[in-house]
Each structure stands twice: as C-alpha cells, then as structure tokens.
Design an enzyme around this catalytic site. Structure first.
Site, PDB file in Angstrom:
ATOM      1  N   CYS A   1       0.749  -1.207   0.052  1.00 37.52           N
ATOM      2  CA  CYS A   1      -0.122  -0.093   0.064  1.00 37.52           C
ATOM      3  C   CYS A   1       0.756   1.265   0.153  1.00 37.52           C
ATOM      4  CB  CYS A   1      -0.773   0.169   1.202  1.00 37.52           C
ATOM      5  SG  CYS A   1      -1.883  -1.411   1.299  1.00 37.52           S
TER       6      CYS A   1
ATOM      7  N   ARG B   1       5.030   0.138  -6.767  1.00 33.08           N
ATOM      8  CA  ARG B   1       5.110  -0.492  -5.436  1.00 33.08           C
ATOM      9  C   ARG B   1       4.241  -1.604  -5.486  1.00 33.08           C
ATOM     10  NH1 ARG B   1       7.850   1.867  -1.489  1.00 33.08           N
ATOM     11  NH2 ARG B   1       6.887   0.640  -0.016  1.00 33.08           N
TER      12      ARG B   1
ATOM     13  N   TRP C   1      -3.121  -2.262  -1.572  1.00 25.45           N
ATOM     14  CA  TRP C   1      -2.795  -3.916  -1.953  1.00 25.45           C
ATOM     15  C   TRP C   1      -3.501  -4.749  -1.025  1.00 25.45           C
ATOM     16  CZ3 TRP C   1      -0.115  -8.201   0.416  1.00 25.45           C
ATOM     17  CH2 TRP C   1       0.322  -9.013  -0.664  1.00 25.45           C
TER      18      TRP C   1
ATOM     19  N   ASN D   1      -1.566   2.000   5.987  1.00 25.62           N
ATOM     20  CA  ASN D   1      -0.795   0.854   5.714  1.00 25.62           C
ATOM     21  C   ASN D   1      -0.288   0.054   6.753  1.00 25.62           C
ATOM     22  OD1 ASN D   1      -0.386   2.078   3.274  1.00 25.62           O
ATOM     23  ND2 ASN D   1       1.529   2.706   3.115  1.00 25.62           N
ATOM     24  N   GLY D   2      -0.453  -1.149   6.542  1.00 25.76           N
ATOM     25  CA  GLY D   2      -0.212  -2.183   7.538  1.00 25.76           C
ATOM     26  C   GLY D   2      -1.164  -3.073   8.124  1.00 25.76           C
TER      27      GLY D   2
ATOM     28  N   GLU E   1      18.315 -16.768  -8.991  1.00 25.91           N
ATOM     29  CA  GLU E   1      17.837 -15.469  -9.211  1.00 25.91           C
ATOM     30  C   GLU E   1      17.341 -15.702 -10.663  1.00 25.91           C
ATOM     31  OE1 GLU E   1      17.136 -12.800  -7.952  1.00 25.91           O
ATOM     32  OE2 GLU E   1      17.389 -11.272  -9.042  1.00 25.91           O
TER      33      GLU E   1
ATOM     34  N   LYS F   1      13.411 -14.021 -11.505  1.00 20.20           N
ATOM     35  CA  LYS F   1      13.286 -12.923 -12.436  1.00 20.20           C
ATOM     36  C   LYS F   1      12.263 -13.362 -13.560  1.00 20.20           C
ATOM     37  CE  LYS F   1      14.502 -10.455 -10.876  1.00 20.20           C
ATOM     38  NZ  LYS F   1      15.085 -10.093  -9.535  1.00 20.20           N
TER      39      LYS F   1
ATOM     40  N   GLU G   1       8.522 -13.871 -12.038  1.00 17.16           N
ATOM     41  CA  GLU G   1       7.755 -12.946 -11.689  1.00 17.16           C
ATOM     42  C   GLU G   1       7.413 -11.777 -12.695  1.00 17.16           C
ATOM     43  OE1 GLU G   1       9.734 -10.243  -8.643  1.00 17.16           O
ATOM     44  OE2 GLU G   1      11.873 -10.549  -9.427  1.00 17.16           O
TER      45      GLU G   1
ATOM     46  N   HIS H   1      17.895 -35.657  -9.261  1.00 22.22           N
ATOM     47  CA  HIS H   1      17.150 -36.211  -7.883  1.00 22.22           C
ATOM     48  C   HIS H   1      15.748 -36.145  -8.151  1.00 22.22           C
ATOM     49  CE1 HIS H   1      21.165 -37.381  -6.066  1.00 22.22           C
ATOM     50  NE2 HIS H   1      21.567 -36.267  -6.642  1.00 22.22           N
TER      51      HIS H   1
ATOM     52  N   LYS I   1       6.419  -3.871  -4.357  1.00 22.04           N
ATOM     53  CA  LYS I   1       8.257  -3.584  -4.231  1.00 22.04           C
ATOM     54  C   LYS I   1       8.481  -3.712  -2.837  1.00 22.04           C
ATOM     55  CE  LYS I   1      11.932  -2.385  -5.998  1.00 22.04           C
ATOM     56  NZ  LYS I   1      12.623  -3.310  -6.751  1.00 22.04           N
TER      57      LYS I   1
HETATM   58  O1  M6R Z   1      13.494  -4.892  -0.454  1.00 19.16           O
HETATM   59  P1  M6R Z   1      14.238  -6.263  -0.125  1.00 19.16           P
HETATM   60  O2  M6R Z   1      15.332  -6.399  -0.866  1.00 19.16           O
HETATM   61  O3  M6R Z   1      14.247  -6.723   1.184  1.00 19.16           O
HETATM   62  O4  M6R Z   1      12.950  -7.107  -0.726  1.00 19.16           O
HETATM   63  C1  M6R Z   1      13.206  -8.608  -0.913  1.00 19.16           C
HETATM   64  C2  M6R Z   1      12.344  -9.118  -1.812  1.00 19.16           C
HETATM   65  O5  M6R Z   1      10.725  -8.833  -1.798  1.00 19.16           O
HETATM   66  C3  M6R Z   1      12.736  -8.683  -3.131  1.00 19.16           C
HETATM   67  O6  M6R Z   1      14.000  -9.171  -3.451  1.00 19.16           O
HETATM   68  C4  M6R Z   1      11.843  -9.495  -4.249  1.00 19.16           C
HETATM   69  O7  M6R Z   1      12.128 -10.792  -4.477  1.00 19.16           O
HETATM   70  C5  M6R Z   1      11.908  -8.890  -5.696  1.00 19.16           C
HETATM   71  N1  M6R Z   1      10.569  -8.679  -6.292  1.00 19.16           N
HETATM   72  C6  M6R Z   1      12.703  -9.910  -6.694  1.00 19.16           C
HETATM   73  O8  M6R Z   1      12.632  -9.255  -7.823  1.00 19.16           O
END
Ligand code: M6R
Length: 610
Positions: A2, A27, A76, A102-103, A483, A487, A490, A506, A605
């Site tokens: 949010c 975000r 959100w 927010n929260g 990673e 990427k 997502e 395995h 984000k």
């Molecule tokens: O802000 P942070 O680095 O703590 O965030 C951690 C994850 O939420 C963040 O890296 C997330 O996996 C990304 N969307 C990956 O691209």
C-alpha cells in the site's frame, strides 16, 4: 504494497495527491482513493484498479477544486477483496473523519465489535476502517487528542494519516512498523509512505520513528511520541532528484535499471577500495580491526533477490575470509531460535530496507547480542536506521518491482566486505590488492554484457513460448540460477525453477521434455566439465538448451546455438555479469509476452507484512 500520500499547503491538493499516487504505482496495488477537505466537509472518491481509473472518476464526478488539504492511498489487498468499498480512504459514520492506512491492525475485530455495539456501521471488510470510527468515538472537540487516544488502542502495524472535517487544514500522521516520511516545503507539508511521492515538491524530509505522531499543517510539523511528549527528529536532504525516478526514454523502469548497472556499480564501489592496503574501506560498518578479526562466523538473513545475493556472499566469505557462513530465509530466522554469539556477524540485506521479515531478523539478532550490520539501498529506511551500522548500496532508486541493479550492487558490496574480512584474517596485502583491482573493473565488464542485449532478445523469442523451464547452475552460479528463475517467473509468469545442476537428477529431471527449456550457466569456471555433463542429460531428454558461456570458450557450441556470451573476468565477478544477462533474458521474454513488466500481478515492491 500500500502507498500513502497526504498534502497540506497552499496548492490545489488534488493534483498533488494524484501525481503522488502515480509515483507510488510501482510498489504494487489493486485499488486507490483520494479525499480532500474543505470547510464543507470531506469529499472522497475511490476506484478498483489503476490510479487512471480513479483519475477518470474524479474528472467525471469532480472534487472541490479549492481544497488545499487531502489524503490519498493505493491499496494492496489483505483484509477484503480489491473493491471500491474496500479502497481507502475510509470514513466513520458521520463522514467527519477519514483515514488512509498501511499495515495490519491485529485487534481490529475486537475494536470493530465494540464499536458496532456502540452503534457504528462499517462499510468495508477492511481492518483499516476501524481507525476512522475509533477516532470519531474519542472525539470531544480536539482532533489531536482523539487521534492520540485511538492510536494507543491499536495493536499491529500502521503507517496512518488521519483527516478531520472540523479541522480541515490539519493532518495527523503516525507510524508503527510501516514507513512514513514527511516532506517539508515552502508553506506546505507532504507526507508519504515513500519519498518518491514527495521529491517533486521538496527534498527536505523527516522519517518518523515507531510510535511517533506528527501534527501537520501548512507551515508546521509537530512530532510527539504516543504519550504526547515532543520528540526531535532529524531533517535529511534526499540526495537524488526526480530524474532518478523517471524512465528517461526507456520503455520500462526495469530496462532503465538494467542499463544503469555500470553506473550503479561504479557508485557502489567508488571510494571504497584501498589499493595500497589491498582492502576495502567500509566505514559504515563501524567495527574496529579487533572486532573484525574476532568474527568467526557469518549469518546472512534476507528475502527473495536479496537472499540470492546473500547466497553469493556465502561463497565469498567462505572462500576469501575462511568464515563459516550460513544464509537464512529471513522469515525463518527468528522462529527457529538461531544460535548467535558476540563473535557472529549477522548481515541483513534489503533493497528497500522495509521488508518485514528482514526487519524482524535484524531485531532478533540485536537481541541475541551478535554484531549486526545491514546492506541497504534506501537511505533512511527502517532497517538502515535500526541497524545503526551497515553499508549503503548507492544503487540509486529502484522502481521496477523486479530487483536488478540492487542485486548486482549487493553482490559487489558483499565482495568488498569479504575482502575486508579476509584482510582481517589470513589474506595478504598483495592478494587483496589484486582482488581490489579486479573489483574496480566490474562496471567495465557489465558494459560488455549489456552489449549482448540484441543477441539475448533474439534468444528470448523462443523461451517466451514456453510454459515451464529450468535454470541450472553450480558453485558461485548456483544462486544466480535461482535468481534467474525468480526474475523470469515474476515478470513473465512462466513457471521457472532454479536448481543446482547436480540436483536435477534427484527428481526434477522427470519433468524435462521437448517443451521444457533448460537455461544452463556453463561459464568457464571450476566445475564446468560436470556442468557440460548435466547439460547432456537435458539434451538426452530433448529439452531446448540456452547457455551462458564465457566469451571465447567453444567447448559448449555442440550443445546448442543459443549461447549468451559473458566476458572473461575474475571468477568472483561472474555472478554479477551472468545475472545481468539473465535479467535481460527475463525482460525480453516478458516483453515478448506483453506482460506488465514494471508492475507484475500480485507483487509489491516492498513486502511490509510477514
Ligand atoms: O527490499 P528487499 O530487498 O528486502 O526485498 C526482498 C524481496 O521482496 C525482493 O527481492 C523480491 O524478491 C523482488 N521482487 C525480486 O525481484
């Protein structure tokens, strides 16, 4: 997650608020709303979907143009579906009190039942609405007193902005666990959950601490604690401008941020390498040479991409500094009662500095008396402030939800930290100087990878048709495989799994066939021969193969013609260069599939709830 924006000043509030919401769109959110205050009361408009839908609604229905005070929100969904009714701002029954939040309010059911019994009616399924009703229930003529009383009743986390029709030139703001930043302009004050919504108006900001309450009007910002005692909070100057959060001619923020990596890495490294002593200068770490020499174990806690950077760091700390290193998923860290002592250095890694699980890990580590440091990108964020010591990435604002330049800067900073720790233990000055010289060349190598973009784009076309794929790596490139898969999934929504190449047989090898491509990281590094064998196993199952391989290495050419070339460099730099190639691959696949690259569905984000 949010986003919050508030404004009180001399300008027309509506435009400031809607523009502020647009700055927060990155975000991740699913509905939005705005409220403005005039002497005639509070006017609210809300819409499910994008801020554009809200803007159209406001244009159609109108809102008082003369209002110079207002609040706005991107939601959100947590409690209740992403509908117009559940969007913020929420009002009490009288319509005289409005809230954006927010929260998560953990005791909202208890409070709501109590308020219902007192005759309040609720219009949404959210936990947040209870705050507006609570303030109304305590109101006896003074907004600030009622707000303070209500906030003291709340359990859980909040970044909150309250408005009151009886005092339409005032906003009350508070935080506990959700970030709030106040911008101080000329005869105007802004408030937001993220400085990106403020920086177009002012770069002078104050970050609230947990349990702070601020009373804002056009010319003043009065900050108190929950017991109403005035507190002093430092004013900071944001060190970047609007240009840093605009696309600068790129189709997407993600592409801009991928392309910025040579410069971002240069900034992360600049002034931090001491070539004479063969070490790194990381003053923010605040540890004496004796303390550094006494560290005998590293623990890294982080989430998502930041955790993958930490996994690369594990190789660095063990290989260079000979320190036993453990990487924890931050959400797991505090629940498994980790064993820490004053010789352990716990590193938390976070781009945003606001990730709830990483923050909780930091607090647990502090409590257990180990050394604690944070690797954070966002200056002034909660993790950076609570850690008190650490290393900023200096990657610049990262707007795309998919983390790119933050990852490579995290890896670069981890390498410098490993160099520093290694020099405090067994590494010689000459070895250190040699590695420092290599690290200095990182921006140059990343430029070479970026030159591969057209070749990567052509490879992406076929991968874009897949429904499922695997990323395989070994050694230093194993976390990079994880990673790469993260990427791709997502932003393109293709199911992608990252695996250690040896682990494939395995179990997961059962899934391979001609429709399941394998992206194998076959750079010329120790273990390459074994990797080539693993790729043969995939070829035998007719999986289409895409490879990363070191420039000039022809040993894999018989396996596929889809090869992404990575410049030959010091092996410890290859996680950075290879990750950039995979970022480009994910980007071009997502683009070919017409995905919303900067704001993928369901993602936020920064993840500020557990
Ligand atoms: O802000 P942070 O680095 O703590 O965030 C951690 C994850 O939420 C963040 O890296 C997330 O996996 C990304 N969307 C990956 O691209």
């Amino acid at each position: 997650m949010c986003g919050i924006v508030g404004y009180v000043g001399s300008k027309e509030a509506l435009g400031v608020l809607i523009n502020g919401l647009r700055r927060l769109e990155y975000r991740g959110y699913d509905s939005s709303g705005v409220a403005v205050m005039t002497a005639d009361g509070i006017s609210v408009r809300k819409a499910a979907g994008k801020v554009q839908a809200l803007q159209s609604l406001v244009e159609r229905d109108g809102l008082p143009p003369a209002a110079t005070c207002g609040i706005a929100h991107t939601r959100w969904a947590t409690h209740g579906a992403p509908t117009q009714a559940n969007a913020h701002p929420h009002l009490d029954d009288s319509g005289n009190f409005a809230v954006v939040h927010n929260g998560i309010i953990e005791n909202y059911e208890l409070l709501r039942n109590r308020l219902r019994q007192a005759g309040h009616h609720f219009a949404s399924e959210t936990d947040s609405e209870v705050i507006a009703h609570l303030v109304a229930s305590f109101h006896d003529g003074d907004f600030a007193t009622a707000a303070g009383e209500a906030l003291r009743q709340l359990q859980g986390t909040f970044g909150v902005v309250l408005a009151c029709a009886h005092e339409p030139d005032k906003l009350i703001v508070a935080r506990r666990g959700s970030p709030i930043v106040i911008g101080i302009g000329e005869n105007e004050v802004l408030v937001a959950s993220d400085v990106a919504a403020i920086v177009a108006h002012t770069r002078r900001v104050i970050y609230l601490e947990d349990n702070d309450i601020a009373i804002l009007s056009a010319g003043s910002c009065d900050i108190r604690d929950l017991s109403n005692v005035p507190v002093d909070r430092q004013m900071l100057e944001v060190d970047w401008d609007l240009g840093a959060i605009e696309k600068g001619g790129c189709a997407h923020y993600m592409l801009k941020e991928i392309q910025e990596q040579p410069e971002a890495l240069h900034n992360a490294i600049r002034g931090r390498l001491d070539h004479d002593l063969g070490t790194a200068r990381l003053d923010g770490l605040g540890m004496t040479p004796v303390e550094l020499a006494q560290v005998d174990r590293m623990v890294i806690a982080a989430c998502g991409t930041s955790m993958h950077a930490g996994m690369v760091g594990e190789y660095y700390f063990e290989d260079l500094a000979h320190l036993v290193t453990e990487v924890d998923q931050a959400a797991e860290f505090r629940y498994r009662n980790p064993i820490l002592n004053p010789r352990t250095l716990v590193l938390v890694i976070s781009q945003s500095g606001e990730t709830a699980d990483t923050l909780a890990a930091l607090r647990e580590a502090k409590l257990k008396g180990s050394h604690v440091a944070a690797l954070v990108n966002v200056v002034g964020s909660t993790i950076a402030r609570e850690a008190g010591r650490g290393i900023y990435l200096h990657a610049g604002p990262e707007i795309g939800v998919a983390s790119t330049k933050a990852f490579t800067c995290q890896v670069a900073v981890l390498l410098m930290l490993a160099l520093k720790l290694a020099r405090s233990h067994r590494m010689t000055r000459d070895q250190g100087a040699e590695l420092a010289a290599e690290i200095e060349r990182l921006p140059e190598y990343t430029r070479l990878v970026l030159e591969q973009a057209p070749a990567i784009e052509s490879i992406a076309g076929d991968l874009a048709k897949a429904r499922s794929c695997f990323f395989l790596g070994r050694g230093l490139l194993y976390p990079v495989a994880l990673e790469g898969a993260l990427k791709l999934k997502e932003i393109s929504y293709i199911h992608a799994e990252g695996y250690h190449a040896a682990e494939l047989k395995h179990g997961p090898i059962a899934l391979l066939d001609k429709d399941v491509p394998v992206i194998a990281l076959a750079n010329d590094l120790p273990g390459k021969e074994k990797m080539l064998g693993n790729i043969q196993e995939c070829c035998a199952r007719r999986s289409p193969i895409i490879l990363t391989a070191t420039d000039g290495d022809r040993s894999c050419e018989a396996l596929t013609d889809k090869i992404i070339r990575i410049p030959r460099s010091h092996p410890l730099l290859t996680p950075v260069t290879t990750a950039i190639a995979l970022q480009l691959l994910a980007y071009h696949v997502a683009r070919a599939r017409g995905c919303e690259i900067d704001q993928p569905r369901n993602l936020a984000k920064s993840v500020t709830v557990e």
